[in-house]
Design a protein around this motif. Structure first.
Motif, PDB file in Angstrom:
ATOM      1  N   ASN A   1       0.784  -1.237   0.000  1.00  0.00           N
ATOM      2  CA  ASN A   1       0.000   0.000   0.000  1.00  0.00           C
ATOM      3  C   ASN A   1       0.814   1.285   0.000  1.00  0.00           C
ATOM      4  N   ILE A   2       2.142   1.199   0.181  1.00  0.00           N
ATOM      5  CA  ILE A   2       2.899   2.458   0.262  1.00  0.00           C
ATOM      6  C   ILE A   2       4.159   2.494  -0.595  1.00  0.00           C
ATOM      7  N   GLY A   3       4.422   1.464  -1.397  1.00  0.00           N
ATOM      8  CA  GLY A   3       5.641   1.526  -2.190  1.00  0.00           C
ATOM      9  C   GLY A   3       5.967   0.208  -2.853  1.00  0.00           C
ATOM     10  N   PRO A   4       7.180   0.082  -3.389  1.00  0.00           N
ATOM     11  CA  PRO A   4       7.638  -1.196  -3.944  1.00  0.00           C
ATOM     12  C   PRO A   4       8.238  -2.070  -2.850  1.00  0.00           C
ATOM     13  N   SER A   5       8.589  -3.287  -3.202  1.00  0.00           N
ATOM     14  CA  SER A   5       9.171  -4.193  -2.224  1.00  0.00           C
ATOM     15  C   SER A   5      10.597  -3.759  -1.871  1.00  0.00           C
ATOM     16  N   GLY A   6      11.056  -4.194  -0.707  1.00  0.00           N
ATOM     17  CA  GLY A   6      12.437  -3.927  -0.318  1.00  0.00           C
ATOM     18  C   GLY A   6      12.604  -3.257   1.025  1.00  0.00           C
ATOM     19  N   ILE A   7      11.509  -2.810   1.633  1.00  0.00           N
ATOM     20  CA  ILE A   7      11.625  -2.120   2.919  1.00  0.00           C
ATOM     21  C   ILE A   7      10.387  -2.381   3.761  1.00  0.00           C
ATOM     22  N   CYS A   8      10.579  -2.361   5.064  1.00  0.00           N
ATOM     23  CA  CYS A   8       9.450  -2.407   5.993  1.00  0.00           C
ATOM     24  C   CYS A   8       9.481  -1.122   6.814  1.00  0.00           C
ATOM     25  N   MET A   9       8.370  -0.404   6.813  1.00  0.00           N
ATOM     26  CA  MET A   9       8.248   0.769   7.678  1.00  0.00           C
ATOM     27  C   MET A   9       7.874   0.282   9.072  1.00  0.00           C
ATOM     28  N   VAL A  10       8.642   0.711  10.065  1.00  0.00           N
ATOM     29  CA  VAL A  10       8.365   0.359  11.455  1.00  0.00           C
ATOM     30  C   VAL A  10       8.167   1.652  12.244  1.00  0.00           C
ATOM     31  N   ILE A  11       7.009   1.788  12.841  1.00  0.00           N
ATOM     32  CA  ILE A  11       6.670   2.938  13.679  1.00  0.00           C
ATOM     33  C   ILE A  11       6.707   2.447  15.119  1.00  0.00           C
ATOM     34  N   ILE A  12       7.632   2.971  15.901  1.00  0.00           N
ATOM     35  CA  ILE A  12       7.847   2.428  17.244  1.00  0.00           C
ATOM     36  C   ILE A  12       7.832   3.534  18.283  1.00  0.00           C
ATOM     37  N   ARG A  13       7.204   3.267  19.407  1.00  0.00           N
ATOM     38  CA  ARG A  13       7.075   4.242  20.484  1.00  0.00           C
ATOM     39  C   ARG A  13       8.325   4.215  21.367  1.00  0.00           C
ATOM     40  N   ASP A  14       8.671   5.358  21.915  1.00  0.00           N
ATOM     41  CA  ASP A  14       9.904   5.490  22.701  1.00  0.00           C
ATOM     42  C   ASP A  14      10.007   4.467  23.826  1.00  0.00           C
ATOM     43  N   ASP A  15       8.903   4.207  24.524  1.00  0.00           N
ATOM     44  CA  ASP A  15       8.990   3.287  25.658  1.00  0.00           C
ATOM     45  C   ASP A  15       9.275   1.856  25.219  1.00  0.00           C
ATOM     46  N   MET A  16       8.984   1.532  23.964  1.00  0.00           N
ATOM     47  CA  MET A  16       9.340   0.220  23.441  1.00  0.00           C
ATOM     48  C   MET A  16      10.853   0.129  23.215  1.00  0.00           C
TER      49      MET A  16
ATOM     50  N   THR B   1      23.722   0.513   4.381  1.00  0.00           N
ATOM     51  CA  THR B   1      23.132   1.167   3.211  1.00  0.00           C
ATOM     52  C   THR B   1      21.694   0.697   3.026  1.00  0.00           C
ATOM     53  N   PRO B   2      20.718   1.589   3.129  1.00  0.00           N
ATOM     54  CA  PRO B   2      19.326   1.192   2.930  1.00  0.00           C
ATOM     55  C   PRO B   2      18.985   1.155   1.444  1.00  0.00           C
ATOM     56  N   PRO B   3      17.867   0.566   1.067  1.00  0.00           N
ATOM     57  CA  PRO B   3      17.417   0.591  -0.333  1.00  0.00           C
ATOM     58  C   PRO B   3      16.868   1.981  -0.680  1.00  0.00           C
ATOM     59  N   CYS B   4      17.737   2.821  -1.171  1.00  0.00           N
ATOM     60  CA  CYS B   4      17.397   4.240  -1.356  1.00  0.00           C
ATOM     61  C   CYS B   4      16.215   4.436  -2.303  1.00  0.00           C
ATOM     62  N   PHE B   5      16.188   3.669  -3.387  1.00  0.00           N
ATOM     63  CA  PHE B   5      15.113   3.848  -4.360  1.00  0.00           C
ATOM     64  C   PHE B   5      13.752   3.506  -3.758  1.00  0.00           C
ATOM     65  N   THR B   6      13.696   2.431  -2.985  1.00  0.00           N
ATOM     66  CA  THR B   6      12.434   2.042  -2.368  1.00  0.00           C
ATOM     67  C   THR B   6      11.935   3.116  -1.411  1.00  0.00           C
ATOM     68  N   ILE B   7      12.832   3.638  -0.579  1.00  0.00           N
ATOM     69  CA  ILE B   7      12.446   4.678   0.377  1.00  0.00           C
ATOM     70  C   ILE B   7      12.017   5.944  -0.363  1.00  0.00           C
ATOM     71  N   TYR B   8      12.703   6.266  -1.446  1.00  0.00           N
ATOM     72  CA  TYR B   8      12.316   7.418  -2.276  1.00  0.00           C
ATOM     73  C   TYR B   8      10.897   7.241  -2.819  1.00  0.00           C
ATOM     74  N   THR B   9      10.574   6.031  -3.285  1.00  0.00           N
ATOM     75  CA  THR B   9       9.233   5.793  -3.813  1.00  0.00           C
ATOM     76  C   THR B   9       8.187   5.894  -2.706  1.00  0.00           C
ATOM     77  N   VAL B  10       8.498   5.361  -1.519  1.00  0.00           N
ATOM     78  CA  VAL B  10       7.596   5.512  -0.382  1.00  0.00           C
ATOM     79  C   VAL B  10       7.353   6.987  -0.092  1.00  0.00           C
ATOM     80  N   GLN B  11       8.414   7.771  -0.118  1.00  0.00           N
ATOM     81  CA  GLN B  11       8.265   9.213   0.116  1.00  0.00           C
ATOM     82  C   GLN B  11       7.303   9.837  -0.899  1.00  0.00           C
ATOM     83  N   LEU B  12       7.426   9.455  -2.160  1.00  0.00           N
ATOM     84  CA  LEU B  12       6.549  10.013  -3.197  1.00  0.00           C
ATOM     85  C   LEU B  12       5.104   9.563  -3.018  1.00  0.00           C
ATOM     86  N   VAL B  13       4.905   8.309  -2.584  1.00  0.00           N
ATOM     87  CA  VAL B  13       3.546   7.831  -2.338  1.00  0.00           C
ATOM     88  C   VAL B  13       2.911   8.615  -1.187  1.00  0.00           C
ATOM     89  N   LEU B  14       3.691   8.869  -0.144  1.00  0.00           N
ATOM     90  CA  LEU B  14       3.175   9.644   0.991  1.00  0.00           C
ATOM     91  C   LEU B  14       2.874  11.081   0.575  1.00  0.00           C
TER      92      LEU B  14
END
Length: 362
Positions: free
Chosen positions: A198-213, A239-252
């Motif tokens: 729903n947010i980009g191509p394959s290659g990355i997992c977005m993880v949203i984590i709270r400080d206390d975790m 080195t992260p998958p730069c292209f995938t993260i870039y595409t996620v940024q554009l989708v957002l």
């Protein structure tokens, strides 16, 4: 050139918004005036700093996250999180509650057991082949966390409302419905999502984590399996998958600036799902596989009167420009994945095709 593009109903990797693809195409050889492709720039450059930081800030705005949450980008997909969550957040001697709603929940539970950690099944819909979201949940009072899969791509079910865990941190695999609707993020300790649905191509997992975790993370873990490694290095320990993260940024960016945010996205998604489910409810030819109060608005699973008709339907659909309608290999049948990037026009065209197919074969 877009004249040969089909209506894409694949479950993942899935459709991306056309404006995003066009922006990638336009800037692919010379990204942001750098004279280099996004696939060539250094992840240590200001160009990529701007990309990853903007992706994180847009995530926070879209989900209305407060400063307690960190946005991480981790390789290995959602499947890596099945082991990372218990490794990082389930202390020795404690147990975690898991709700089993299908294949991906089952895999997550298996990883906890592989690690030799304690897991309590707080609820399950296995008794009816995972065709519904269980309501009779038995949470442990001292659970370290509660884990759910928010949307089940294979079985076509989705949590309409998230469970009340009475203050126990909620962990959610939102791979297939993240950014599809607004929700209260306060109860969540971790939200994770493989990008390719729903947010980009394959290659990355977005993880949203709270400080206390993050405070729970033990020191004696390999660096690449520790959440603190990513939070402390802005997801650039390696080195992260730069292209995938870039595409996620554009989708957002598309979600925020073109669609108008998650309230508007939910409104569109509701209309899309209603078109398909209304067809099922008025037809004896198509049968939805999920119980009505558990129906997914992202993955619409259905059957025809017999398997031969299903094969004919899938092939005829493909011949007419509708791709990805074959059900998951583990269950068969048919499935239309109608993620954010799949427009209302695609659903309207599919419904028209399905009505014609029923008329000719019913």
């Amino acid at each position: 050139m877009t004249q040969n593009r089909i209506y894409n109903f694949n479950a993942g990797p899935a459709a991306l918004p056309l404006p995003v693809l066009e922006e990638i195409q336009e800037s692919f050889l010379n990204f942001a005036g750098s004279g280099m492709s996004i696939t060539e720039i250094s992840h240590r450059s200001k160009w990529f700093d701007d990309v990853i930081n903007d992706a994180a800030e847009r995530t926070k705005r879209l989900l209305n996250l407060d400063n307690r949450f960190k946005i991480l980008f981790i390789q290995g997909g959602a499947s890596m999180q099945f082991c990372m969550i218990p490794m990082n957040l389930l202390p020795e001697g404690r147990s975690a509650d898991y709700v089993n709603t299908g294949t991906w929940s089952t895999k997550a539970i298996k990883e906890v057991k592989v690690l030799g950690k304690n897991v309590n099944i707080a609820g399950s819909s296995e008794d009816k082949n995972f065709s519904y979201i269980p309501k009779d949940l038995q949470f442990s009072r001292d659970a370290a966390y509660v884990h759910i899969t928010s949307n089940n791509t294979i079985k076509g079910t989705q949590w309409a409302q998230f469970p009340d865990t009475q203050g126990i941190p909620l962990m959610a695999d939102m791979s297939s419905d993240i950014m599809s609707r607004p929700f209260d993020t306060a109860p969540f300790g971790v939200i994770y999502a493989g990008a390719q649905k729903n947010i980009g191509p394959s290659g990355i997992c977005m993880v949203i984590i709270r400080d206390d975790m993050l405070e729970r993370v033990p020191e004696n873990l390999p660096a690449m399996l520790k959440y603190t490694t990513y939070s402390e290095k802005n997801s650039m320990y390696n080195t992260p998958p730069c292209f995938t993260i870039y595409t996620v940024q554009l989708v957002l960016k598309w979600l925020e600036e073109t669609v108008g945010g998650l309230d508007k996205m939910e409104e569109i998604n509701n209309k899309k799902a209603e078109l398909l489910y209304s067809l099922f409810d008025s037809s004896s030819f198509y049968r939805g596989t999920a119980e009505k109060d558990s129906r997914s608005k992202m993955n619409v699973t259905f059957r025809l009167p017999d398997e031969e008709l299903e094969k004919a339907f899938i092939q005829k659909a493909l011949d007419n420009g509708f791709g990805g309608l074959k059900g998951h290999r583990s269950v068969g049948g048919c499935r239309a994945s109608i993620y954010n990037a799949t427009g209302l026009d695609a659903i309207e065209a599919l419904v028209d095709f399905m009505k014609t197919f029923e008329k000719n074969n019913g």
